[in-house]
Design an enzyme around this catalytic site. Structure first.
Site, PDB file in Angstrom:
ATOM      1  N   ASP A 175      22.827 -37.359   3.751  1.00  0.00           N
ATOM      2  CA  ASP A 175      24.248 -37.534   3.455  1.00  0.00           C
ATOM      3  C   ASP A 175      24.690 -36.591   2.349  1.00  0.00           C
ATOM      4  OD1 ASP A 175      26.799 -38.594   3.450  1.00  0.00           O
ATOM      5  OD2 ASP A 175      26.280 -40.158   2.016  1.00  0.00           O
ATOM      6  N   ASP A 202      33.723 -32.081   3.360  1.00  0.00           N
ATOM      7  CA  ASP A 202      32.690 -33.052   3.730  1.00  0.00           C
ATOM      8  C   ASP A 202      32.226 -32.804   5.150  1.00  0.00           C
ATOM      9  OD1 ASP A 202      31.018 -35.352   3.532  1.00  0.00           O
ATOM     10  OD2 ASP A 202      32.527 -36.507   4.608  1.00  0.00           O
TER      11      ASP A 202
END
Length: 438
Positions: A111, A319
């Site tokens: 992540d 992101d």
């Protein structure tokens, strides 16, 4: 539009499996390349053998992207928490590596929006089910518990101290998932397709003895790749000179091509057409903040007024784990109006009206305007595949969404761009690319 949507873009860093092809170039600097496999690929552990149309996977990715905002929504921007909240059930992507000596293969959620590395460990007081064997620190000759006085322990925000002085961590997530255990050091090995593994010694991680939540049984924990000091990227920063990059391949049911993530010398983005924008250092340090100045729709340039992240510097997050680009609702409405005025095609109702509300009949002769994203010092010229997606058999929708809390530059807008991060020069670079050929 047929050619556009025959090679669809998906949430490429949404629960993808890293297959590592590591190649150390020098003793001082590592340079290696990673294959990124989409969660819907036949090579992914999340693959469903039941045939799905490309648009169905797009819609699933969009719904996962909505849950991703739970992660950002739980962040207090006035503080600098090292462990940021993520929706662990989605995971964004998986990474295959080995831990300990001898190395135990592990596959964990990776992540870019969190920092701490952790995996489920023996003895497990309360663990969620996983298919792979649990990591047992007693079987690793290089495992070391971290003391409460260590730098690693003091870096974490949620720690306690055991009676014998060991550092214990506690992490909770936006969906009420959690992990609790000991902070430790061990050798993390990145596997290699050419049998040349890269051992990374004394990597700090959490050995989780009490873990629960919506984790998938294929994964054994989380690998943080954010900007905080305990992320994997930060811990090997000197070896890779602070550089990593990825190139996200548009995935279709026919292609199955893998994306690439590069580290170190392999991650340099250079050559004709490269544009770069500064990374803005602000809290929380986990996220990669950029400065968005404007978005052009055709010849109409719309100035970005800012977001809750700020009105000037560092007003948007880039992101790789979020599907859609999200913008404050007022500015989003301006963009949608400009796009609607320029598109030629039959407008129809959206199958997912709560998310995307500007949609057209795919079978009609849809012509879309060019869109340019103006970051500070970097004009990124998007392709139609970066801002229109097919969401049903015959409907395509504009893929920017409204979000008044967080401005996020999502991965659909990054598809078929080589995107490079340089933590030393503090910049993100973009280069138009055919990622399937890299």
């Amino acid at each position: 539009m047929d050619s556009l949507f025959s090679q669809f873009l998906f949430l490429l860093l949404s629960s993808s499996l890293f297959l590592l092809n590591a190649n150390a170039n020098t003793e001082r600097e590592l340079g290696f390349t990673v294959d990124l496999i989409h969660r819907d690929s036949p090579e992914s552990p999340f693959y469903h053998p039941v045939e799905e149309a490309p648009f169905q996977r797009v819609r699933n990715a969009i719904l996962r992207s909505l849950n991703r905002t739970v992660h950002f929504g739980s962040v207090d921007l006035s503080k600098t928490p090292i462990q940021t909240d993520i929706l662990s059930e989605q995971g964004e992507y998986l990474m295959k590596f080995s831990l300990g000596t001898p190395p135990l293969p592990i596959m964990a959620i990776a992540d870019t929006g969190s920092d701490l590395i952790w995996t489920q460990c023996e003895p497990c007081m309360d663990c969620y089910p996983q298919e792979a064997p649990l990591f047992d620190p007693k079987n690793s000759s290089t495992y070391k518990n971290v003391s409460c006085e260590s730098r690693q322990c003091k870096t974490l925000k949620r720690t306690t101290c055991s009676d014998d002085g060991r550092c214990r961590y506690s992490v909770s997530y936006g969906d009420r998932s959690r992990s609790y255990g000991n902070v430790a050091l061990d050798t993390l090995t990145l596997g290699s397709a050419d049998q040349r593994p890269v051992p990374l010694r004394n990597i700090a991680f959490g050995c989780g003895h009490d873990n629960s939540g919506t984790f998938n049984k294929k994964g054994s924990g989380i690998v943080g790749l954010g900007g905080g000091s305990l992320s994997l990227v930060s811990q090997i920063r000197d070896s890779i000179r602070g550089k990593f990059s990825y190139c996200l391949v548009p995935l279709s049911s026919e292609s199955g091509r893998t994306s690439k993530m590069n580290f170190g010398s392999n991650a340099v983005v250079s050559g004709s057409g490269v544009v770069s924008t500064p990374i803005v250092k602000k809290n929380p340090e986990t996220f990669y903040f950029l400065t968005l100045e404007a978005i052009s729709v055709g010849d109409k340039k719309l100035r970005f007024p800012g977001s809750n992240f700020g009105t000037d510097e560092g007003n948007i997050i880039i992101d790789s784990g979020t599907t859609l680009t999200t913008l404050p609702s007022t500015f989003h409405s301006e963009i949608v109006s400009a796009v609607a005025a320029a598109v030629k095609g039959e407008r129809v109702d959206s199958p997912i009206r709560s998310v995307l509300n500007l949609c057209y009949r795919a079978s009609s002769d849809v012509r879309v305007p060019p869109i340019t994203v103006h970051f500070k010092g970097a004009d990124v010229n998007l392709k139609p595949m970066n801002y229109f997606v097919q969401v049903s058999d015959d409907v395509v929708c504009f893929a920017f969404a409204a979000n008044d809390r967080f401005a996020i530059y999502g991965n659909l807008a990054q598809t078929n761009f080589l995107v490079g991060y340089d933590a030393v020069s503090q910049k993100v670079s973009f280069k138009n690319a055919d990622c399937a050929k890299m």
